[in-house]
Design an enzyme around this catalytic site. Structure first.
Site, PDB file in Angstrom:
ATOM      1  N   LYS A 203       0.857  -1.188   0.000  1.00 39.20           N
ATOM      2  CA  LYS A 203       0.000   0.000   0.000  1.00 39.20           C
ATOM      3  C   LYS A 203       0.889   1.233   0.000  1.00 39.20           C
ATOM      4  O   LYS A 203       1.717   1.417   0.902  1.00 39.20           O
ATOM      5  CB  LYS A 203      -0.909  -0.008   1.225  1.00 39.20           C
ATOM      6  CG  LYS A 203      -1.759   1.256   1.323  1.00 39.20           C
ATOM      7  CD  LYS A 203      -2.820   1.150   2.391  1.00 39.20           C
ATOM      8  CE  LYS A 203      -3.599   2.431   2.503  1.00 39.20           C
ATOM      9  NZ  LYS A 203      -4.657   2.351   3.518  1.00 39.20           N
ATOM     10  N   LYS A 258      -2.174  -1.446  -3.870  1.00 37.48           N
ATOM     11  CA  LYS A 258      -3.042  -0.267  -3.811  1.00 37.48           C
ATOM     12  C   LYS A 258      -2.210   0.990  -3.836  1.00 37.48           C
ATOM     13  O   LYS A 258      -1.225   1.041  -3.108  1.00 37.48           O
ATOM     14  CB  LYS A 258      -3.849  -0.350  -2.511  1.00 37.48           C
ATOM     15  CG  LYS A 258      -4.659   0.867  -2.200  1.00 37.48           C
ATOM     16  CD  LYS A 258      -5.300   0.718  -0.849  1.00 37.48           C
ATOM     17  CE  LYS A 258      -6.076   1.978  -0.536  1.00 37.48           C
ATOM     18  NZ  LYS A 258      -6.563   1.989   0.818  1.00 37.48           N
TER      19      LYS A 258
HETATM   20  C1  PBG Z   1      -7.569   3.409   5.575  1.00 35.81           C
HETATM   21  C2  PBG Z   1      -7.823   3.261   4.124  1.00 35.81           C
HETATM   22  C3  PBG Z   1      -7.626   4.219   3.120  1.00 35.81           C
HETATM   23  C4  PBG Z   1      -8.142   3.659   1.946  1.00 35.81           C
HETATM   24  C5  PBG Z   1      -8.607   2.390   2.272  1.00 35.81           C
HETATM   25  N1  PBG Z   1      -8.384   2.152   3.619  1.00 35.81           N
HETATM   26  C6  PBG Z   1      -7.106   5.601   3.157  1.00 35.81           C
HETATM   27  C7  PBG Z   1      -5.765   5.885   3.642  1.00 35.81           C
HETATM   28  O1  PBG Z   1      -4.914   5.001   3.807  1.00 35.81           O
HETATM   29  O2  PBG Z   1      -5.533   7.066   3.898  1.00 35.81           O
HETATM   30  C8  PBG Z   1      -8.190   4.364   0.628  1.00 35.81           C
HETATM   31  C9  PBG Z   1      -9.224   3.895  -0.324  1.00 35.81           C
HETATM   32  C10 PBG Z   1      -9.504   4.805  -1.460  1.00 35.81           C
HETATM   33  O3  PBG Z   1      -8.864   5.853  -1.661  1.00 35.81           O
HETATM   34  O4  PBG Z   1     -10.427   4.463  -2.202  1.00 35.81           O
HETATM   35  N2  PBG Z   1      -6.350   3.055   6.037  1.00 35.81           N
END
Ligand code: PBG
Length: 337
Positions: A203, A258
């Protein structure tokens, strides 16, 4: 590629196989199916009407009652699973994010209601503290730093209440070190040995999460802050392989990359390297930019969204989290695919 597989012009003409629809179908290498789709949904307390999210046209915050209805529509279309994200009342947010471990919190109530109405629909829950913390970080902050081990202890508690509520898949999105192993052990000890773990293994610290942070209301809490001390540097590819290797060793059943579109190379590398169920998240910013261009008449929404998802499949993804899942499932059904 071996020389004999491709002759040379003019005996070989690549356009022959593209000439008619039937040959194009015969030679098609990748297909998108409803089985590839995971639908992320936002839920909030109260009984108000569906609340639109400004930066994500077509996406809404639902009450639990409405979530149960729309989850039913998704299940009827054949979508295998939804991923539930809570919009937590600001008065419940604290520096420690304790509400995350309340067995009666919004996520737990939503999951229990959805599973009761639709036992055969898979339910995935995010594990991270950001919807619950007053500072909007995914973990606990000490001296301006998101501390690892103390955060993991809290994430374990969060996982346990979600599993107890009936969540099928725990999806840690927090990027703390060692959390997959800690969650796996705790789940097993508590008797949840068949609850799966989908790790957000690679991520990235991405600007494409902006609209999501509007949707769950964590943008305000985060202020100008960022998550670069735990989410990955967008410049790194080899590091993603190490992240995935560690999470698999700790017991992850499935892994995720992601965001999606800017990281297709990572999807391909992860799939080739590990050959495990690999998912990709078409995040909020990717959805928003396709939508925005379509609203201006600059892109054909129907075609670009299908092309974007097919690209993930071609890159090796086994499934895709997309806010367009329901629309796409309807379209696939119309096309009879
Ligand atoms: C929370 C999380 C996030 C997303 C999914 N889980 C945001 C972040 O890490 O700030 C992002 C999903 C999206 O942008 O569609 N940790």
């Amino acid at each position: 590629m071996a020389e004999h597989q491709s002759g040379s012009f003019p005996r070989t003409r690549m356009r022959r196989n593209r000439r008619d629809d039937w040959t194009r179908r015969l030679v098609r290498e990748t297909r998108l199916s409803v089985d590839d789709l995971i639908w992320p949904v936002f839920v909030r307390d109260g009984d108000q009407a569906d609340e639109p999210i400004g930066s994500m046209p077509g996406v809404f915050r639902y009450s639990i009652t409405r979530l149960v209805e729309v989850a039913g529509e998704a299940a009827a279309l054949g979508i295998p699973a939804i991923a539930v994200f809570p919009v937590i009342d600001p008065s419940l947010k604290t520096p420690g994010g304790e509400e995350a471990s309340n067995p009666n919190n919004l996520v737990c109530r939503a999951v229990a209601a959805v599973k009761k109405a639709h036992p055969n629909l898979g339910v995935i829950c995010d594990v991270a503290l950001d919807p619950f913390t007053s500072h909007g970080q995914d973990g606990i902050v000490r001296d301006d730093y998101v501390v690892n081990d103390e955060s993991v202890a809290m994430l374990v508690k969060q996982s346990l209440v979600q599993a107890a509520a009936g969540c099928d898949v725990i999806a840690p999105s927090d990027m703390m070190d060692g959390r997959v192993g800690a969650i796996r052990d705790a789940l097993d000890e508590a008797g949840f040995s068949s609850v799966r773990i989908l790790s957000y293994a690679a991520k990235y610290a991405s600007a494409y999460y902006g609209p999501f942070r509007d949707a769950v209301g964590s943008a305000k809490n985060l202020g100008g802050g960022d998550k670069r001390t735990y989410q990955m540097d967008p410049a790194n590819g080899d590091e993603a392989i190490r992240e995935v290797a560690l999470d698999l060793r700790e017991g992850a059943d499935m892994v995720m990359v992601k965001p999606g579109q800017p990281y297709l190379d990572i999807v391909r590398r992860v799939k080739d390297e590990f050959r495990v169920p690999t998912y990709v998240y078409q995040v909020s910013g990717e959805y928003a930019m396709h939508r925005a261009a379509a609203e201006r008449g600059w892109l054909d929404w129907d075609r670009v969204i299908m092309e974007s998802l097919l690209g993930f499949k071609r890159a090796g993804a086994d499934g895709i989290l997309t806010y367009a899942a329901v629309e796409v499932a309807r379209k696939l059904r119309e096309q009879g695919t």
